[in-house]
Design a protein around this motif. Structure first.
Motif, PDB file in Angstrom:
ATOM      1  N   VAL A  12      42.110  37.999  46.453  1.00 40.24           N
ATOM      2  CA  VAL A  12      42.506  38.605  45.180  1.00 40.24           C
ATOM      3  C   VAL A  12      43.778  39.395  45.422  1.00 40.24           C
ATOM      4  O   VAL A  12      43.862  40.196  46.345  1.00 40.24           O
ATOM      5  CB  VAL A  12      41.389  39.528  44.636  1.00 40.24           C
ATOM      6  N   ASP A  13      44.783  39.121  44.583  1.00 38.02           N
ATOM      7  CA  ASP A  13      46.078  39.774  44.712  1.00 38.02           C
ATOM      8  C   ASP A  13      46.673  39.964  43.322  1.00 38.02           C
ATOM      9  O   ASP A  13      46.795  38.989  42.572  1.00 38.02           O
ATOM     10  CB  ASP A  13      47.005  38.910  45.580  1.00 38.02           C
ATOM     11  N   GLU A  15      45.558  41.216  40.492  1.00 38.68           N
ATOM     12  CA  GLU A  15      44.689  40.821  39.375  1.00 38.68           C
ATOM     13  C   GLU A  15      44.611  39.305  39.167  1.00 38.68           C
ATOM     14  O   GLU A  15      44.436  38.826  38.050  1.00 38.68           O
ATOM     15  CB  GLU A  15      45.120  41.517  38.078  1.00 38.68           C
ATOM     16  N   ARG A  16      44.746  38.558  40.256  1.00 39.21           N
ATOM     17  CA  ARG A  16      44.553  37.108  40.215  1.00 39.21           C
ATOM     18  C   ARG A  16      43.843  36.697  41.495  1.00 39.21           C
ATOM     19  O   ARG A  16      43.878  37.404  42.498  1.00 39.21           O
ATOM     20  CB  ARG A  16      45.887  36.375  40.043  1.00 39.21           C
ATOM     21  N   VAL A  17      43.176  35.544  41.429  1.00 33.66           N
ATOM     22  CA  VAL A  17      42.407  35.055  42.564  1.00 33.66           C
ATOM     23  C   VAL A  17      42.890  33.641  42.917  1.00 33.66           C
ATOM     24  O   VAL A  17      43.239  32.853  42.036  1.00 33.66           O
ATOM     25  CB  VAL A  17      40.888  35.066  42.263  1.00 33.66           C
ATOM     26  N   TRP A  31      36.529  24.258  39.696  1.00 35.06           N
ATOM     27  CA  TRP A  31      37.290  25.221  40.483  1.00 35.06           C
ATOM     28  C   TRP A  31      36.354  25.904  41.468  1.00 35.06           C
ATOM     29  O   TRP A  31      35.199  26.184  41.156  1.00 35.06           O
ATOM     30  CB  TRP A  31      37.946  26.249  39.574  1.00 35.06           C
ATOM     31  N   TRP A 113      46.822  30.252  41.713  1.00 30.66           N
ATOM     32  CA  TRP A 113      46.497  31.661  41.469  1.00 30.66           C
ATOM     33  C   TRP A 113      46.071  31.766  40.007  1.00 30.66           C
ATOM     34  O   TRP A 113      46.847  31.464  39.107  1.00 30.66           O
ATOM     35  CB  TRP A 113      47.709  32.541  41.730  1.00 30.66           C
ATOM     36  N   ILE A 114      44.842  32.190  39.790  1.00 28.17           N
ATOM     37  CA  ILE A 114      44.275  32.277  38.440  1.00 28.17           C
ATOM     38  C   ILE A 114      44.096  33.751  38.074  1.00 28.17           C
ATOM     39  O   ILE A 114      43.476  34.509  38.830  1.00 28.17           O
ATOM     40  CB  ILE A 114      42.899  31.577  38.375  1.00 28.17           C
ATOM     41  N   PRO A 115      44.623  34.170  36.911  1.00 26.14           N
ATOM     42  CA  PRO A 115      44.379  35.550  36.479  1.00 26.14           C
ATOM     43  C   PRO A 115      42.870  35.798  36.375  1.00 26.14           C
ATOM     44  O   PRO A 115      42.125  34.963  35.843  1.00 26.14           O
ATOM     45  CB  PRO A 115      45.057  35.628  35.110  1.00 26.14           C
ATOM     46  N   LEU A 116      42.412  36.949  36.881  1.00 26.28           N
ATOM     47  CA  LEU A 116      40.982  37.253  36.897  1.00 26.28           C
ATOM     48  C   LEU A 116      40.313  37.119  35.520  1.00 26.28           C
ATOM     49  O   LEU A 116      39.225  36.549  35.430  1.00 26.28           O
ATOM     50  CB  LEU A 116      40.727  38.632  37.495  1.00 26.28           C
ATOM     51  N   ASP A 118      40.888  35.044  33.249  1.00 28.02           N
ATOM     52  CA  ASP A 118      40.803  33.630  32.875  1.00 28.02           C
ATOM     53  C   ASP A 118      39.707  32.869  33.612  1.00 28.02           C
ATOM     54  O   ASP A 118      39.347  31.758  33.215  1.00 28.02           O
ATOM     55  CB  ASP A 118      42.146  32.928  33.122  1.00 28.02           C
ATOM     56  N   VAL A 119      39.168  33.447  34.675  1.00 30.13           N
ATOM     57  CA  VAL A 119      38.174  32.745  35.494  1.00 30.13           C
ATOM     58  C   VAL A 119      36.948  32.372  34.678  1.00 30.13           C
ATOM     59  O   VAL A 119      36.403  31.273  34.821  1.00 30.13           O
ATOM     60  CB  VAL A 119      37.797  33.581  36.741  1.00 30.13           C
TER      61      VAL A 119
END
Length: 155
Positions: A12-13, A15-17, A31, A113-116, A118-119
């Motif tokens: 996590v970086d 606010e994205r994973v 995913w 990299w997916i914004p948290l 949006d997961v």
């Protein structure tokens, strides 16, 4: 019953994973976290770094052990058609270099990299939810409650 020991990276970086899109033989995509099976005589610590490199093209370092998850997938829901136990070791990992790319000749088609926020909208492995829960709560026991499977969350 089949059994698998696996190591997973929770990165996590800002606010994205970092997730990888996996393609099943049926063509269905899900995913997941970078990670996978620990090879015979391989240390899980080394396995998670190998898997990150293979699946994303990036180098990484382990910052900490987050926890362990054990789940049994009923035969009716398992790809093999027989009951399966997966024991996953989750590590907090930091990317140190490289350029994201798909896994050559592998099951992962796309790292991203997916914004948290949006997961929750993604069709994803329950491992994603377990890993994020471990990273967010950092329980002293290294264990979080099982994640229910259904809807967008798959085994």
């Amino acid at each position: 019953m089949s059994f698998r020991l696996a190591a997973y990276a929770v990165c996590v970086d800002a606010e994205r994973v970092l997730l990888v899109r996996c393609v099943a033989p049926s063509g269905e995509t899900t995913w997941s976290l970078p990670g996978g099976r620990v090879e015979h005589a391989e240390d899980p610590f080394d396995a998670v770094l190998r898997e990150v490199a293979e699946e994303t093209g990036c180098g990484a370092v382990v910052d900490r052990l987050l926890g362990v998850d054990s789940r049994v997938i009923p035969a009716a829901e398992a790809r093999s058609g027989r009951e399966h136990q997966n024991v996953g070791i989750f590590y907090q990992v930091r990317i140190t270099g490289g350029v994201l790319r798909p896994e050559p000749n592998g099951a992962t088609a796309e790292p991203a990299w997916i914004p948290l926020p949006d997961v929750v909208q993604l069709r994803r492995s329950s491992l994603v939810d377990v890993g994020l829960a471990l990273a967010q709560t950092r329980p002293a026991t290294g264990h979080v409650a099982p994640v229910p499977v259904g809807g967008l969350i798959a085994h």
